[in-house]
Design a protein around this motif. Structure first.
Motif, PDB file in Angstrom:
ATOM      1  N   ARG A   1      -8.109   2.151  -2.663  1.00  0.00           N
ATOM      2  CA  ARG A   1      -7.831   0.765  -2.267  1.00  0.00           C
ATOM      3  C   ARG A   1      -8.917  -0.207  -2.717  1.00  0.00           C
ATOM      4  O   ARG A   1      -8.651  -1.390  -2.870  1.00  0.00           O
TER       5      ARG A   1
ATOM      6  N   THR B   1      -5.225   2.972   6.175  1.00  0.00           N
ATOM      7  CA  THR B   1      -5.716   4.182   5.490  1.00  0.00           C
ATOM      8  C   THR B   1      -6.350   5.193   6.442  1.00  0.00           C
ATOM      9  O   THR B   1      -6.676   6.306   6.048  1.00  0.00           O
TER      10      THR B   1
ATOM     11  N   ARG C   1     -11.718   6.586  -1.499  1.00  0.00           N
ATOM     12  CA  ARG C   1     -10.942   7.822  -1.615  1.00  0.00           C
ATOM     13  C   ARG C   1      -9.446   7.556  -1.675  1.00  0.00           C
ATOM     14  O   ARG C   1      -8.699   8.309  -2.286  1.00  0.00           O
ATOM     15  N   THR C   2      -9.003   6.468  -1.033  1.00  0.00           N
ATOM     16  CA  THR C   2      -7.575   6.158  -1.053  1.00  0.00           C
ATOM     17  C   THR C   2      -7.227   5.196  -2.187  1.00  0.00           C
ATOM     18  O   THR C   2      -6.098   4.742  -2.296  1.00  0.00           O
TER      19      THR C   2
ATOM     20  N   GLU D   1     -13.722   5.637   2.809  1.00  0.00           N
ATOM     21  CA  GLU D   1     -12.266   5.758   2.948  1.00  0.00           C
ATOM     22  C   GLU D   1     -11.482   4.919   1.926  1.00  0.00           C
ATOM     23  O   GLU D   1     -10.479   5.360   1.373  1.00  0.00           O
TER      24      GLU D   1
ATOM     25  N   CYS E   1      -0.651   4.391   0.228  1.00  0.00           N
ATOM     26  CA  CYS E   1      -1.546   5.482   0.623  1.00  0.00           C
ATOM     27  C   CYS E   1      -0.732   6.525   1.393  1.00  0.00           C
ATOM     28  O   CYS E   1       0.420   6.300   1.754  1.00  0.00           O
ATOM     29  N   ARG E   2      -1.347   7.663   1.654  1.00  0.00           N
ATOM     30  CA  ARG E   2      -0.648   8.755   2.334  1.00  0.00           C
ATOM     31  C   ARG E   2      -0.020   8.272   3.639  1.00  0.00           C
ATOM     32  O   ARG E   2       1.128   8.597   3.962  1.00  0.00           O
ATOM     33  N   ASN E   3      -0.762   7.470   4.413  1.00  0.00           N
ATOM     34  CA  ASN E   3      -0.246   6.987   5.689  1.00  0.00           C
ATOM     35  C   ASN E   3       0.936   6.039   5.511  1.00  0.00           C
ATOM     36  O   ASN E   3       1.979   6.201   6.154  1.00  0.00           O
TER      37      ASN E   3
ATOM     38  N   CYS F   1       0.840  -1.206   0.000  1.00  0.00           N
ATOM     39  CA  CYS F   1       0.000   0.000   0.000  1.00  0.00           C
ATOM     40  C   CYS F   1       0.873   1.254   0.000  1.00  0.00           C
ATOM     41  O   CYS F   1       1.818   1.362   0.776  1.00  0.00           O
TER      42      CYS F   1
END
Ligand SMILES: [Zn+2]
Length: 311
Positions: free
Chosen positions: A242, A281, A239-240, A236, A21-23, A19
């Motif tokens: 996934r 996420t 938006r990410t 969520e 994602c931002r995180n 992944c």
């Protein structure tokens, strides 16, 4: 009762291997104020000798090695303080760890009849647990019930603690065959646990669909609640990038929004409330985020690996 959180993330852990994602990206490159987390695993003991696990995470082997309390007793050539495992659901992430426990060790597994059917009929790899002598002992839980649990076999002794159960979801995972699903009890798909000992209670629901409100009866009087913090918002995963599914589609009540967990959690609940099973996420993992602050302002805490409680 002593409770230890060995893992606090949802499936995949944090960061998740595939992944970006931002995180996950932020944790890897050091720009995010956050802590790594292994997949959700809870352990508790009432006598500091025999421990019980809630679920069996894919990270269980490393989680056991990281917890000195779970090492073999000093005076034994082989053995484990782990006396039993309570399985909340047939989700891969709460079962896979059973395969880490296959080293000819005997213990109890507490699970609904439907979950046992899934493992024994269609997933025979879990039969490796039967190689122990005596083999692993399966104990059947009902979706709504109270089971007295004993630490010794002395006849006539009062139960050491009570395990109360409540149905949380009626949906089985995709890997269960279409032939088997109609033979399973819908209320046994995912259950929550309340463990009661000496007037104190611990309520555990790492996967909460929110499709019924029965769980509030156990959460309201609990001294400590460990509850589903998987997603901040229903969309969520979309938006990410996934998944196209919503949080509710995959059986998790989001924290925020209309009829989310913050709205549904009983106002008169008296104990500490801890969010667990946090997806990578989820913006609450960023300790500088407004969502992280909002969780604390709503009176919840965020579980981390190694978090401990005494009741
Ligand atoms: Zn991620």
């Amino acid at each position: 009762m002593r409770i230890k959180i060995l893992g606090s993330a949802a499936g995949g852990g944090f960061p998740q291997w595939n992944c970006n994602c931002r995180n996950c990206a932020g944790l890897r490159n050091g720009s995010l104020h956050a802590t790594t987390r292994t997949q959700t695993q809870i352990a508790f003991t009432i006598d500091s000798k025999v421990w019980f696990l809630i679920g069996a995470s894919p990270d269980l082997r490393t989680q056991i090695l990281a917890a000195s309390e779970l090492a073999p007793p000093e005076d034994c050539a082989t053995g484990s303080p782990i006396g039993g495992i309570f399985l909340p659901s047939p989700d891969t992430d709460s079962l896979m760890g059973l395969l880490h426990l296959r080293e000819f060790q005997s213990f109890f597994v507490f699970a609904t009849a439907s979950l046992q059917k899934i493992l024994k009929k269609e997933n025979r790899i879990f039969g490796v647990l039967d190689r122990a002598d005596p083999p692993v002992q399966w104990q059947t839980l009902s979706a709504r019930g109270r089971l007295g649990c004993h630490l010794s076999e002395s006849p006539g002794e009062a139960p050491a603690f009570i395990c109360a159960t409540v149905p949380l979801s009626d949906t089985y995972p995709d890997y269960v065959s279409a032939e088997l699903v109609p033979t399973l009890a819908p209320e046994e798909a995912t259950i929550g646990f309340s463990f009661e000992h000496r007037g104190k209670s611990l309520f555990i629901a790492p996967s909460l669909s929110g499709r019924n409100s029965e769980w509030t009866k156990l959460a309201t009087p609990a001294d400590l609640t460990l509850i589903d913090g998987t997603f901040w918002s229903d969309d969520e995963l979309r938006r990410t990038g996934r998944s196209n599914k919503t949080a509710r589609d995959i059986g998790h009540l989001p924290l925020s929004g209309t009829a989310g967990l913050f709205e549904q959690f009983p106002r008169n609940a008296r104990g500490r409330r801890i969010l667990i099973h946090i997806n990578n996420t989820n913006p609450i993992l960023d300790e500088d985020s407004p969502e992280h602050r909002a969780v604390l302002d709503a009176g919840f805490e965020i579980a981390y690996d190694g978090m401990e409680f005494d009741l």
